[in-house]
Design a protein around this motif. Sequence first.
Motif, PDB file in Angstrom:
ATOM      1  N   GLN A  41      93.594  -9.622  24.987  1.00  0.00           N
ATOM      2  CA  GLN A  41      94.199  -8.443  24.372  1.00  0.00           C
ATOM      3  C   GLN A  41      93.850  -8.414  22.893  1.00  0.00           C
ATOM      4  O   GLN A  41      93.779  -7.373  22.282  1.00  0.00           O
ATOM      5  CB  GLN A  41      95.710  -8.443  24.558  1.00  0.00           C
ATOM      6  CG  GLN A  41      96.103  -8.055  25.952  1.00  0.00           C
ATOM      7  CD  GLN A  41      97.602  -7.976  26.120  1.00  0.00           C
ATOM      8  OE1 GLN A  41      98.370  -8.298  25.222  1.00  0.00           O
ATOM      9  NE2 GLN A  41      98.015  -7.564  27.295  1.00  0.00           N
ATOM     10  N   ASN A  42      93.729  -9.545  22.326  1.00  0.00           N
ATOM     11  CA  ASN A  42      93.237  -9.721  20.972  1.00  0.00           C
ATOM     12  C   ASN A  42      92.834 -11.185  20.872  1.00  0.00           C
ATOM     13  O   ASN A  42      92.857 -11.900  21.874  1.00  0.00           O
ATOM     14  CB  ASN A  42      94.277  -9.314  19.904  1.00  0.00           C
ATOM     15  CG  ASN A  42      95.593 -10.043  20.057  1.00  0.00           C
ATOM     16  OD1 ASN A  42      95.640 -11.189  20.461  1.00  0.00           O
ATOM     17  ND2 ASN A  42      96.680  -9.367  19.742  1.00  0.00           N
ATOM     18  N   LYS A 100      95.678 -13.615  22.302  1.00  0.00           N
ATOM     19  CA  LYS A 100      96.395 -13.431  23.569  1.00  0.00           C
ATOM     20  C   LYS A 100      95.346 -13.423  24.662  1.00  0.00           C
ATOM     21  O   LYS A 100      94.601 -12.458  24.843  1.00  0.00           O
ATOM     22  CB  LYS A 100      97.214 -12.150  23.603  1.00  0.00           C
ATOM     23  CG  LYS A 100      97.955 -12.048  24.933  1.00  0.00           C
ATOM     24  CD  LYS A 100      99.370 -11.635  24.770  1.00  0.00           C
ATOM     25  CE  LYS A 100     100.087 -11.681  26.112  1.00  0.00           C
ATOM     26  NZ  LYS A 100     101.184 -10.762  26.155  1.00  0.00           N
ATOM     27  N   VAL A 155      95.114  -5.788  30.953  1.00  0.00           N
ATOM     28  CA  VAL A 155      94.046  -5.093  30.228  1.00  0.00           C
ATOM     29  C   VAL A 155      94.339  -3.615  30.009  1.00  0.00           C
ATOM     30  O   VAL A 155      93.485  -2.886  29.516  1.00  0.00           O
ATOM     31  CB  VAL A 155      92.672  -5.273  30.930  1.00  0.00           C
ATOM     32  CG1 VAL A 155      92.291  -6.741  31.003  1.00  0.00           C
ATOM     33  CG2 VAL A 155      92.653  -4.628  32.306  1.00  0.00           C
ATOM     34  N   GLN A 173      98.157  -3.486  25.607  1.00  0.00           N
ATOM     35  CA  GLN A 173      97.554  -3.695  24.290  1.00  0.00           C
ATOM     36  C   GLN A 173      98.500  -3.220  23.194  1.00  0.00           C
ATOM     37  O   GLN A 173      98.727  -3.918  22.217  1.00  0.00           O
ATOM     38  CB  GLN A 173      96.221  -2.952  24.196  1.00  0.00           C
ATOM     39  CG  GLN A 173      95.523  -3.129  22.855  1.00  0.00           C
ATOM     40  CD  GLN A 173      94.993  -4.524  22.658  1.00  0.00           C
ATOM     41  OE1 GLN A 173      94.390  -5.083  23.555  1.00  0.00           O
ATOM     42  NE2 GLN A 173      95.204  -5.091  21.489  1.00  0.00           N
ATOM     43  N   ASN A 212     101.495  -5.455  22.695  1.00  0.00           N
ATOM     44  CA  ASN A 212     101.154  -6.773  22.153  1.00  0.00           C
ATOM     45  C   ASN A 212     100.950  -6.743  20.637  1.00  0.00           C
ATOM     46  O   ASN A 212     100.790  -7.784  20.021  1.00  0.00           O
ATOM     47  CB  ASN A 212      99.896  -7.312  22.839  1.00  0.00           C
ATOM     48  CG  ASN A 212      99.584  -8.720  22.414  1.00  0.00           C
ATOM     49  OD1 ASN A 212     100.437  -9.589  22.439  1.00  0.00           O
ATOM     50  ND2 ASN A 212      98.356  -8.950  22.006  1.00  0.00           N
TER      51      ASN A 212
END
Length: 127
Positions: free
Chosen positions: A91-92, A95, A111, A116, A119
């Motif tokens: 997610q980044n 994460k 995903v 996203q 988060n």
Amino acid sequence: MSLTVPEELVRKAQDGAMTDDEFLACVQNSLPYAWSVVERLVKEFKDGATVAEDGTVPPNDKAWGELLRFAASDSMRGAVERKYGVRLAFQNCCKTGMFAPGATAEYDEFVSPRAQILNQKPELINC
């Protein structure tokens, strides 16, 4: 540069004789923090999980960089997926999710744009 590659591994790659295990050993040696995230996730799978997530914030810029380089590499991600029979998603840069092949609903949620957005945290602005 993403990886520190020994000359022997360069020669094997040139000859088409490099294995995924040799490549992953190079990743492990070059990106120890990123590899520690993989190991944490794999440990959860060995304990019976079908989904494992790691949201540990890297302790310093070097660790952030390692995780970013790992997340950005299809070849590194693909080699891990083949070795462990899983799917990885990010997610980044801090994460990471690991999913069993049958955990499609969980993967799709991880995903998703919704996940996203949920988060996002102010302390991750430079992530």
